[in-house]
Motif scaffolding. Structure first.
Motif, mmCIF file in Angstrom:
data_model
loop_
_atom_site.group_PDB
_atom_site.id
_atom_site.type_symbol
_atom_site.label_atom_id
_atom_site.label_comp_id
_atom_site.label_asym_id
_atom_site.label_seq_id
_atom_site.Cartn_x
_atom_site.Cartn_y
_atom_site.Cartn_z
ATOM 1 N N UNK A 180 29.258 64.652 33.615
ATOM 2 C CA UNK A 180 28.570 65.431 32.575
ATOM 3 C C UNK A 180 29.412 65.513 31.304
ATOM 4 N N UNK A 181 30.714 65.683 31.444
ATOM 5 C CA UNK A 181 31.588 65.738 30.273
ATOM 6 C C UNK A 181 31.565 64.417 29.504
ATOM 7 N N UNK A 182 31.622 63.322 30.256
ATOM 8 C CA UNK A 182 31.635 62.014 29.608
ATOM 9 C C UNK A 182 30.306 61.728 28.932
ATOM 10 N N UNK A 183 29.212 62.130 29.559
ATOM 11 C CA UNK A 183 27.911 61.895 28.946
ATOM 12 C C UNK A 183 27.748 62.730 27.680
ATOM 13 N N UNK A 184 28.371 63.911 27.647
ATOM 14 C CA UNK A 184 28.366 64.703 26.406
ATOM 15 C C UNK A 184 29.077 63.940 25.289
ATOM 16 N N UNK A 185 30.189 63.295 25.627
ATOM 17 C CA UNK A 185 30.915 62.495 24.631
ATOM 18 C C UNK A 185 30.048 61.345 24.141
ATOM 19 N N UNK A 186 29.407 60.638 25.072
ATOM 20 C CA UNK A 186 28.567 59.497 24.680
ATOM 21 C C UNK A 186 27.370 59.962 23.854
ATOM 22 N N UNK A 187 26.817 61.113 24.209
ATOM 23 C CA UNK A 187 25.702 61.660 23.424
ATOM 24 C C UNK A 187 26.146 61.975 22.002
ATOM 25 N N UNK A 188 27.360 62.498 21.852
ATOM 26 C CA UNK A 188 27.864 62.785 20.504
ATOM 27 C C UNK A 188 28.053 61.503 19.705
#
Length: 223
Positions: A180-188
């Motif tokens: 979830x943390x990594x997907x937040x980064x990719x979403x940003x």
């Protein structure tokens, strides 16, 4: 013209007693600023396709154009320069150099690209700050969690401000929290307008894409 144009790409492996046709005319156009997700089960050829898009492997047939450059018309020296300047890679296994700190791992592509050390390390630290990891800049990879290593790998992929980022199952070895943390980064990164192609077998991860394709029987189908 699209930033990336993949035309009729085939990839065949010739083994001693077997011919394996992995890609069978894969084609896709990717415009600037799109977040493309390619899904499919393990073994369907996702990583093979991504390696070809990044010029790490050559197609048996077909063309790949990046920024109007016919990649496979160039020699190995030219391709290495194109990869370093125009393409950022995020792998399932982070491939950080174990003897280098997080900051040094991130700065390395910029140094290879001719940037002065002071500028390269300053930019590396700035990118770490954006991902909230500035306090880990002196840590070796073995001193970081799996999710932190992948965030360092993302920083490294961004250091030369590439035209396109290619991500191969970047959450494949992470637990749910770090995924979830990594997907937040990719979403940003998507919100910044980065052009990204991510391959995954996860339908949940595919939801963040602006364009989603299924790699099936060697071809890409829009979903």
């Amino acid at each position: 013209m699209p930033l990336l144009r993949v035309h009729n790409v085939y990839k065949t492996y010739y083994l001693r007693n077997e011919t394996i046709n992995v890609l069978k005319g894969a084609a896709i156009d990717v415009e600037r600023g799109r977040f493309v997700v390619i899904i499919g089960p393990s073994g369907c050829g996702k990583s093979t396709l991504l390696n070809i898009l990044g010029s790490l492997d050559q197609p048996t047939e077909g063309k790949v154009f990046l920024d109007s450059i016919d990649l496979f018309s160039r020699d190995s020296v030219a391709l290495s320069k194109i990869r370093n300047e125009k393409i950022g890679f995020i792998f399932q296994f982070h491939h950080l150099l174990p003897e280098f700190s997080a900051l040094e791992n991130i700065a390395l592509p910029a140094l290879v690209n001719g940037k002065k050390p002071k500028d390269a390390y300053g930019l590396a630290f700035f990118i770490l700050e954006k991902l909230g990891m500035q306090d880990k800049h002196n840590r070796l990879p073995e001193e970081l969690s799996g999710g932190e290593r992948q965030r360092v790998a993302i920083c490294r992929a961004l250091i030369n401000d590439p035209l396109i980022v290619l991500a191969d199952e970047p959450t494949g070895n992470l637990d749910d929290e770090n995924t979830h943390k990594l997907m937040d980064v990719l979403t940003s990164l998507k919100q910044e307008g980065r052009t990204i192609i991510l391959v995954t077998h996860s339908l949940d991860i595919a939801k963040i894409g602006t364009d989603v394709y299924n790699l099936k029987e060697g071809k890409l189908y829009a979903m």
